[in-house]
Design an enzyme around this catalytic site. Structure first.
Site, PDB file in Angstrom:
ATOM      1  N   ASN A   9       0.880  -1.174   0.000  1.00  0.00           N
ATOM      2  CA  ASN A   9       0.000   0.000   0.000  1.00  0.00           C
ATOM      3  C   ASN A   9       0.912   1.216   0.000  1.00  0.00           C
ATOM      4  O   ASN A   9       1.513   1.542   1.017  1.00  0.00           O
ATOM      5  CB  ASN A   9      -0.904  -0.017   1.238  1.00  0.00           C
ATOM      6  CG  ASN A   9      -1.716   1.260   1.374  1.00  0.00           C
ATOM      7  OD1 ASN A   9      -1.777   2.075   0.454  1.00  0.00           O
ATOM      8  ND2 ASN A   9      -2.348   1.442   2.528  1.00  0.00           N
ATOM      9  N   LYS A  11       0.188   4.272  -0.282  1.00  0.00           N
ATOM     10  CA  LYS A  11      -0.395   5.478   0.339  1.00  0.00           C
ATOM     11  C   LYS A  11      -0.119   6.697  -0.555  1.00  0.00           C
ATOM     12  O   LYS A  11      -0.071   6.556  -1.769  1.00  0.00           O
ATOM     13  CB  LYS A  11       0.110   5.637   1.767  1.00  0.00           C
ATOM     14  CG  LYS A  11      -0.085   4.343   2.583  1.00  0.00           C
ATOM     15  CD  LYS A  11       0.131   4.495   4.056  1.00  0.00           C
ATOM     16  CE  LYS A  11      -0.103   3.145   4.740  1.00  0.00           C
ATOM     17  NZ  LYS A  11      -0.008   3.212   6.201  1.00  0.00           N
ATOM     18  N   HIS A  94      -9.413   1.365   4.756  1.00  0.00           N
ATOM     19  CA  HIS A  94      -8.149   1.546   5.476  1.00  0.00           C
ATOM     20  C   HIS A  94      -8.384   2.476   6.664  1.00  0.00           C
ATOM     21  O   HIS A  94      -9.162   3.427   6.574  1.00  0.00           O
ATOM     22  CB  HIS A  94      -7.074   2.121   4.546  1.00  0.00           C
ATOM     23  CG  HIS A  94      -5.721   2.035   5.146  1.00  0.00           C
ATOM     24  ND1 HIS A  94      -5.272   2.949   6.082  1.00  0.00           N
ATOM     25  CD2 HIS A  94      -4.730   1.120   4.990  1.00  0.00           C
ATOM     26  CE1 HIS A  94      -4.050   2.593   6.459  1.00  0.00           C
ATOM     27  NE2 HIS A  94      -3.700   1.491   5.824  1.00  0.00           N
ATOM     28  N   GLU A  96      -6.756   4.821   7.793  1.00  0.00           N
ATOM     29  CA  GLU A  96      -6.513   6.250   7.515  1.00  0.00           C
ATOM     30  C   GLU A  96      -7.732   6.877   6.853  1.00  0.00           C
ATOM     31  O   GLU A  96      -8.054   8.044   7.094  1.00  0.00           O
ATOM     32  CB  GLU A  96      -5.246   6.394   6.654  1.00  0.00           C
ATOM     33  CG  GLU A  96      -3.998   6.093   7.491  1.00  0.00           C
ATOM     34  CD  GLU A  96      -2.832   5.484   6.729  1.00  0.00           C
ATOM     35  OE1 GLU A  96      -2.807   5.571   5.489  1.00  0.00           O
ATOM     36  OE2 GLU A  96      -1.944   4.902   7.398  1.00  0.00           O
ATOM     37  N   GLU A 166      -5.517  -4.782  10.384  1.00  0.00           N
ATOM     38  CA  GLU A 166      -4.438  -3.818  10.649  1.00  0.00           C
ATOM     39  C   GLU A 166      -4.726  -3.103  11.961  1.00  0.00           C
ATOM     40  O   GLU A 166      -5.538  -2.177  11.994  1.00  0.00           O
ATOM     41  CB  GLU A 166      -4.357  -2.786   9.523  1.00  0.00           C
ATOM     42  CG  GLU A 166      -4.079  -3.376   8.158  1.00  0.00           C
ATOM     43  CD  GLU A 166      -3.462  -2.352   7.216  1.00  0.00           C
ATOM     44  OE1 GLU A 166      -2.350  -2.608   6.751  1.00  0.00           O
ATOM     45  OE2 GLU A 166      -4.074  -1.303   6.959  1.00  0.00           O
ATOM     46  N   GLY A 172       2.668   2.192  10.843  1.00  0.00           N
ATOM     47  CA  GLY A 172       3.668   3.253  10.720  1.00  0.00           C
ATOM     48  C   GLY A 172       4.358   3.591  12.035  1.00  0.00           C
ATOM     49  O   GLY A 172       5.062   4.587  12.131  1.00  0.00           O
ATOM     50  N   SER A 212       3.435  -2.237  10.398  1.00  0.00           N
ATOM     51  CA  SER A 212       4.879  -2.375  10.636  1.00  0.00           C
ATOM     52  C   SER A 212       5.396  -3.770  10.320  1.00  0.00           C
ATOM     53  O   SER A 212       6.297  -4.279  10.984  1.00  0.00           O
ATOM     54  CB  SER A 212       5.226  -1.964  12.070  1.00  0.00           C
ATOM     55  OG  SER A 212       4.886  -0.597  12.277  1.00  0.00           O
TER      56      SER A 212
HETATM   57  P1  13P Z   1       3.100   0.259   7.660  1.00  0.00           P
HETATM   58  O1  13P Z   1       3.560  -1.040   7.057  1.00  0.00           O
HETATM   59  O2  13P Z   1       3.868   1.444   7.158  1.00  0.00           O
HETATM   60  O3  13P Z   1       2.989   0.188   9.145  1.00  0.00           O
HETATM   61  O4  13P Z   1       1.604   0.497   7.103  1.00  0.00           O
HETATM   62  C1  13P Z   1       0.689  -0.529   7.169  1.00  0.00           C
HETATM   63  C2  13P Z   1      -0.499  -0.139   6.400  1.00  0.00           C
HETATM   64  O5  13P Z   1      -1.216   0.765   6.764  1.00  0.00           O
HETATM   65  C3  13P Z   1      -0.774  -0.863   5.153  1.00  0.00           C
HETATM   66  O6  13P Z   1      -2.037  -0.594   4.681  1.00  0.00           O
END
Ligand code: 13P
Length: 249
Positions: A9, A11, A94, A96, A166, A172, A212
């Site tokens: 992903n 982003k 997601h 976010e 997640e 992150g 992560s």
């Molecule tokens: P990270 O791997 O950067 O923690 O992000 C995970 C994520 O949100 C994947 O959709």
């Protein structure tokens, strides 16, 4: 039987030129290897058509889609538009999007229906925030997210969904769920799906872990019987970090 999947992903990262270079480099690197999982990259809308045209064994997905079919929704991108680029997948829900853009379980239900109607495979994200985990409410939260958005689907349509657990506190942050925490909640998610659609559908559902996930922890996370791969954020932005995760299978 369910598939093992490693999905990136990206982003809101990479210009079009950087994105093309990254996708091309990944494809070239994978051409020299035999992989034991499906590889997907979920990328910004404006990259979709260009990158779908240059990869072969890597599949392409969007990171979001509109909850409306078409019309006067300035700035939105529909599931039909995404499918027309050659993309096959779309991330829906997601954390976010849920947190920063107010996407509710009801909105995510609409997005899922439109994705399916346009032949896209949803990668449907669920997961609790830190306070919910600390209060021991993680199972309750993920069950609510799944049931309110997905449990009106027919068993046939549910069978097309990929789930991604997640934990928001792990995204992150460098803080990964422990192997035991991941297995425990993945098993609960599968059991929840089995309770609604039966054991066969549940056994065929791929449930990815995200948060992560990296070259150092992917192998032990993916070794869990109910963890069928990963949804990778930061580590999907560099070939030398993403490849070892793919090779963890
Ligand atoms: P990270 O791997 O950067 O923690 O992000 C995970 C994520 O949100 C994947 O959709």
């Amino acid at each position: 039987m369910r598939k093992n999947i490693v999905a990136g992903n990206w982003k809101m990262n990479t210009t079009l030129q950087e994105g093309i270079a990254l996708a091309y480099g990944l494809q070239v690197a994978l051409n020299e290897k035999k992989t034991n999982c499906d590889v997907i990259i979920c990328i910004p809308f404006i990259h979709l058509a260009s990158i779908a045209g240059i990869v072969q064994t890597v599949s392409v997905g969007a990171e979001n889609c509109a909850d409306k079919t078409s019309g006067a929704y300035t700035g939105e991108v529909s599931a039909a538009m995404i499918a027309s680029t050659g993309a096959k997948y779309v991330i829906i829900g997601h954390s976010e999007r849920r947190a920063y853009y107010g996407e509710s379980n009801a909105i995510l239900k609409e997005k899922t229906l439109l994705a399916l109607a346009n032949g896209l495979t949803p990668i449907f994200c669920i997961g609790e925030v830190l306070e919910e985990r600390e209060a021991g409410k993680q199972n309750e939260i993920v069950k609510k997210q799944i049931s309110e958005s997905l449990f009106d689907l027919s068993a046939e349509d549910f069978g097309k969904i990929i789930l991604a657990y997640e934990p928001v506190w792990a995204i992150g942050t460098g803080k990964t769920a422990t192997v035991a925490q991941a297995q425990e909640i993945h098993a609960f998610i599968r059991q929840t799906v089995a309770g609604k659609y039966g054991k066969t559908v549940a056994d065929n559902t791929s449930i990815l872990y995200g948060g992560s996930c990296n070259a150092g922890n992917a192998k032990e996370l993916f070794a869990n019987p109910d963890v069928d791969g990963g949804l990778i954020g930061g580590a999907s932005l560099a070939i030398d970090k993403f490849l070892p995760i793919i090779e963890a299978f």
